[in-house]
Design a protein around this motif. Sequence first.
Motif, short mmCIF file in Angstrom:
data_model
loop_
_atom_site.label_atom_id
_atom_site.label_comp_id
_atom_site.label_asym_id
_atom_site.label_seq_id
_atom_site.Cartn_x
_atom_site.Cartn_y
_atom_site.Cartn_z
N LEU A 93 0.80 -1.22 0.00
CA LEU A 93 0.00 0.00 0.00
C LEU A 93 0.83 1.27 0.00
CD1 LEU A 93 -2.79 -0.92 2.57
CD2 LEU A 93 -3.07 -0.58 0.12
N VAL A 94 1.94 1.27 0.73
CA VAL A 94 2.70 2.50 0.91
C VAL A 94 4.10 2.15 1.39
CG1 VAL A 94 1.93 2.79 3.32
CG2 VAL A 94 2.63 4.81 1.98
N TYR A 95 5.06 3.02 1.07
CA TYR A 95 6.44 2.83 1.52
C TYR A 95 6.90 4.03 2.32
CZ TYR A 95 7.14 -1.30 -1.37
OH TYR A 95 7.05 -2.55 -1.91
N GLN A 96 7.68 3.75 3.37
CA GLN A 96 8.40 4.79 4.11
C GLN A 96 9.87 4.39 4.09
OE1 GLN A 96 6.46 6.74 7.55
NE2 GLN A 96 5.17 4.93 7.63
N PRO A 97 10.67 4.97 3.20
CA PRO A 97 12.05 4.51 3.01
C PRO A 97 12.98 4.76 4.20
CG PRO A 97 11.25 5.70 1.09
CD PRO A 97 10.27 5.95 2.18
N LEU A 98 12.70 5.79 5.00
CA LEU A 98 13.53 6.13 6.16
C LEU A 98 14.97 6.45 5.77
CD1 LEU A 98 12.30 3.61 8.88
CD2 LEU A 98 11.44 5.89 8.33
N SER A 99 15.16 6.97 4.58
CA SER A 99 16.49 7.34 4.10
C SER A 99 16.32 8.23 2.88
CB SER A 99 17.29 6.08 3.71
OG SER A 99 18.30 6.39 2.77
N THR A 100 17.03 9.36 2.87
CA THR A 100 16.94 10.25 1.71
C THR A 100 17.49 9.57 0.47
OG1 THR A 100 17.01 12.27 3.04
CG2 THR A 100 17.75 12.45 0.76
N GLY A 101 18.61 8.85 0.61
CA GLY A 101 19.19 8.17 -0.54
C GLY A 101 18.24 7.14 -1.13
N ILE A 102 17.61 6.33 -0.28
CA ILE A 102 16.66 5.34 -0.77
C ILE A 102 15.45 6.03 -1.39
CG2 ILE A 102 15.13 3.44 -0.09
CD1 ILE A 102 17.09 2.76 2.14
N ILE A 115 2.44 3.33 -6.35
CA ILE A 115 2.44 3.15 -4.89
C ILE A 115 2.97 4.43 -4.26
CG2 ILE A 115 3.27 1.77 -2.95
CD1 ILE A 115 3.81 -0.50 -4.93
N PRO A 116 2.25 5.02 -3.31
CA PRO A 116 2.73 6.26 -2.69
C PRO A 116 3.89 6.04 -1.73
CG PRO A 116 0.68 5.55 -1.66
CD PRO A 116 0.91 4.64 -2.83
N ILE A 117 4.69 7.10 -1.57
CA ILE A 117 5.81 7.11 -0.63
C ILE A 117 5.56 8.22 0.39
CG2 ILE A 117 8.26 7.66 -0.34
CD1 ILE A 117 8.81 6.45 -3.02
N LEU A 118 5.74 7.90 1.65
CA LEU A 118 5.71 8.91 2.71
C LEU A 118 7.15 9.15 3.15
CD1 LEU A 118 2.75 7.63 4.94
CD2 LEU A 118 2.67 9.07 2.90
N SER A 119 7.61 10.39 3.05
CA SER A 119 8.97 10.72 3.53
C SER A 119 8.84 11.89 4.49
CB SER A 119 9.91 11.04 2.37
OG SER A 119 9.46 12.15 1.62
N MET A 120 8.66 11.56 5.75
CA MET A 120 8.33 12.54 6.78
C MET A 120 9.56 13.27 7.28
SD MET A 120 5.74 10.07 8.90
CE MET A 120 7.04 8.85 9.02
N GLY A 121 9.74 14.50 6.81
CA GLY A 121 10.86 15.30 7.26
C GLY A 121 12.20 14.87 6.69
N TYR A 122 12.18 14.13 5.59
CA TYR A 122 13.42 13.74 4.92
C TYR A 122 13.11 13.52 3.44
CZ TYR A 122 11.53 8.96 5.14
OH TYR A 122 10.74 7.85 5.01
#
Length: 254
Positions: A93-102, A115-122
């Motif tokens: 459903l969704v990805y949170q990579p937890l890395s700017t590079g990724i 597929i949406p990506i959530l990148s919270m503050g990065y």
Amino acid sequence: MKLKRMLVATAVAVSVATPALAELVVPSLVYRTGAYGPNGIPYADGYADYFALLNERDGGIGGEMVNLIECETAYNTEKGVECFEATKDLGSLVYQPLSTGITYQLIPKATAADIPILSMGYGRTSAANGKVFSHIFNFPGNYWSAASAVINHILDMEGGDIKGKKVALVYHNSAYGKEPIRTLEELAKKHGFELSLLPVDHPGQEQKSQWLQIRREKPDYVTMWGWGVMNQVAIQEAANIRFPMENFIGVWWS
């Protein structure tokens, strides 16, 4: 609202495709290992615990159980891409990579996979432009706004005039650490301060040369884009050269 509609539509598609085994698939890209493990473990545990709570207390979300699929990246871009490729066709459903590079690498891939990506503050700051980047949502702040906030704080401390002042950026030598550079360069032109750039290589334990340069050049302020062990080493090095801590300003990950 656009993100909500996208997630709902994806969830409906998954439930229609597999009515007998309906579940909400949420990949969890984590880094429990490697140099940044001490930062990644608490988040990974909390994320898993929250979905376990929803499953046990509420029967999942909207009557559907959540299947959290954990994949170890070790905060490594290549491994992060491998995790995406291994899970994208599972109804994710969704990805949170937890890395700017990724995040940079997954933007085109996730967009193609719808597929949406959530990148919270990065992540990639310019992705805030939804007309160009339709599948990434970087809230509640980004690194350009963080750089502006740092300079606004310095302006407040200096009574609104920082012409001729020296500002040093000590940054993690990665996509993450480089994000504020262009903004700071433009603000340096606007306000007339001198900007120096001091990259620190992964994982950040070696910073002697950067802080010796700071001692020589005597910047009025130091701002830092650090992560993991880099943060504590920087604080110790700043203390060693007696740099005034009230003039040492870090982004939220520092």
